[in-house]
Design an enzyme around this catalytic site. Structure first.
Site, PDB file in Angstrom:
ATOM      1  N   LYS A   7       2.998  -4.296   6.260  1.00 49.77           N
ATOM      2  CA  LYS A   7       3.011  -4.380   4.750  1.00 49.77           C
ATOM      3  C   LYS A   7       4.586  -4.138   4.314  1.00 49.77           C
ATOM      4  O   LYS A   7       4.863  -5.125   3.422  1.00 49.77           O
ATOM      5  CB  LYS A   7       2.330  -2.983   4.172  1.00 49.77           C
TER       6      LYS A   7
ATOM      7  N   HIS B 129     -12.468   3.594   4.159  1.00 51.92           N
ATOM      8  CA  HIS B 129     -11.760   4.750   3.830  1.00 51.92           C
ATOM      9  C   HIS B 129     -12.445   5.810   3.017  1.00 51.92           C
ATOM     10  O   HIS B 129     -13.824   5.813   3.083  1.00 51.92           O
ATOM     11  CB  HIS B 129     -11.070   4.046   2.519  1.00 51.92           C
TER      12      HIS B 129
ATOM     13  N   SER C  79       0.822  -1.062   0.105  1.00 50.81           N
ATOM     14  CA  SER C  79       0.038  -0.107   0.043  1.00 50.81           C
ATOM     15  C   SER C  79       0.928   1.268  -0.032  1.00 50.81           C
ATOM     16  O   SER C  79       1.946   1.116   0.675  1.00 50.81           O
ATOM     17  CB  SER C  79      -0.767   0.003   1.095  1.00 50.81           C
ATOM     18  N   SER C  80       0.373   2.259  -0.403  1.00 47.88           N
ATOM     19  CA  SER C  80       1.062   3.387  -0.563  1.00 47.88           C
ATOM     20  C   SER C  80       1.522   3.885   0.663  1.00 47.88           C
ATOM     21  O   SER C  80       2.405   4.896   0.906  1.00 47.88           O
ATOM     22  CB  SER C  80       0.342   4.582  -1.242  1.00 47.88           C
ATOM     23  N   CYS C  81       0.775   3.570   1.838  1.00 44.96           N
ATOM     24  CA  CYS C  81       1.212   3.940   3.213  1.00 44.96           C
ATOM     25  C   CYS C  81       2.447   3.721   3.790  1.00 44.96           C
ATOM     26  O   CYS C  81       3.290   3.952   4.820  1.00 44.96           O
ATOM     27  CB  CYS C  81       0.131   3.812   4.194  1.00 44.96           C
TER      28      CYS C  81
ATOM     29  N   TYR D 206       0.049  -1.002  10.507  1.00 44.58           N
ATOM     30  CA  TYR D 206      -0.382  -1.557   9.147  1.00 44.58           C
ATOM     31  C   TYR D 206       0.813  -1.339   8.027  1.00 44.58           C
ATOM     32  O   TYR D 206       1.473  -2.243   7.485  1.00 44.58           O
ATOM     33  CB  TYR D 206      -1.473  -0.727   8.344  1.00 44.58           C
TER      34      TYR D 206
END
Ligand code: GFB
Length: 315
Positions: A146, A185, A113-115, A142
């Site tokens: 990831k 989201h 994920s981009s986070c 999270y």
């Protein structure tokens, strides 16, 4: 960037997380391919249960694995369920990646994920900015889980020669999204809130935060198409960002959703709610080099997502 063409045709393909928004889009997209699709429900195999995962993989020995299963949610979900987010996502990744290796999977795709990128990394976010700075606190559990999955894929490539790859989608939306009022989201949250306001005649809708953060939104069926393309054409060590290459402020985005839903009232901002990362805009040049671009515009995508919401929740 190594591009070893990989033939999907006739292969057994496991979509881990097929009931989720991403998993569902992968199942839809794979229907266009001549593959033997494998899925398994949580009641049959909980992917957090190592013994159950190992037994299922030993029995089914999928040749290809899309690891789309994860515990996901918006900024409040991430910041509230910090223990669940790190535990579930760590254990799902370690179980599935290891079981795929032990049972001879020919290819595996891990969806991050981009986070995972630092809160204040230069924009647009390049894949090599991972681990170059502190993460956004609200979703650090999270993100760490990831990043661990990403590193595990890299380590299995290095030690065992596994053809496993890492992709980093931007914020996603579309059919099968989660509309939980607190834990969803932003896209699902605003579709539902503007819809309910329109139905009940409410003339002011509250959007969280200041409205100034910028986000990039990719329609989930475009993501699925990019995943098939990368599973076929990409086999390298580097992460690959998957996005549209365009971002928008939350305030402007709220107006796009209001227009798609047909809400004409006021919009106000609850600054007691967190903004999170000021900007998440992906550098998608690596993917563009492979000749893939997102096809669905934000306006069209939100209309499709709203239609899906109505059929999934008001049909
Ligand atoms: O989508 P979202 O929860 O996740 O929030 P992130 C995006 C932005 O939308 C934040 C604002 O600045 C929120 O303050 N926002 C405005 C809202 N109204 C709302 C609302 O009603 N609900 C929600 N949820 N947000 C997530 C990570 O960060 O991005 C996940 O927490 C994952 O781990 C996901 O990486 C892709 O984009 O801030």
């Amino acid at each position: 960037m190594a591009n070893t063409p990989f033939e999907l045709k006739g292969k057994s393909v496991f979509v881990a997380g097929h009931k989720g928004m991403v998993g569902g889009a992968l199942v839809r997209r794979l229907a266009q391919e001549n593959v033997a699709l494998l899925t398994v429900g949580r009641s049959e195999v909980d992917l957090r249960d190592q013994a159950a995962v190992f037994a299922w993989f030993a029995k089914n020995r999928p040749q290809v694995v899309f690891l789309a299963a994860a515990k996901v949610g918006g900024i409040i979900a991430n910041n509230t369920l910090r223990g669940e987010f790190i535990y579930d996502n760590l254990i799902i990744a370690t179980n599935v990646i290891h079981a795929a290796h032990v049972n001879g999977a020919q290819k595996l795709m891990f969806l991050g994920s981009s986070c995972i990128y630092p809160k204040l990394a230069p924009q647009p976010l390049r894949e090599d900015s991972m681990l170059t700075g502190p993460l956004e606190p609200t979703n650090e559990p999270y993100a760490i889980a990831k990043i661990a999955g990403i590193k595990m894929v890299e380590a299995y490539r290095s030690q065992y020669g596994c053809d496993f790859i890492n992709v980093m989608p931007t914020n996603l939306y579309g059919p099968g999204d989660n509309y939980h009022p607190e834990y969803s989201h932003v896209v699902a949250a605003l579709i539902r809130r503007f819809h309910e306001a329109k139905l009940s005649g409410i003339t002011n809708v509250v959007v969280w935060g200041t409205g100034t953060p910028r986000r990039e939104f990719l329609y989930v069926d475009d993501l699925a198409d990019a995943c098939i393309r990368l599973m076929r054409d990409y086999s390298g060590d580097e992460l690959i960002n998957i996005g549209t290459g365009e971002d928008i402020t939350i305030a402007e985005f709220a107006r796009v959703v209001a227009a798609a839903v047909g809400y004409t009232g006021d919009i106000s901002f609850d600054t007691s709610k967190p903004d999170g990362t000021p900007r998440k805009w992906l550098d998608v040049s690596r993917l563009a080099k492979l000749g893939w671009r997102a096809r669905t515009s934000l306006e069209d995508g939100i209309k499709l997502a709203y239609k899906a919401y109505l059929s999934e929740h008001h049909g």
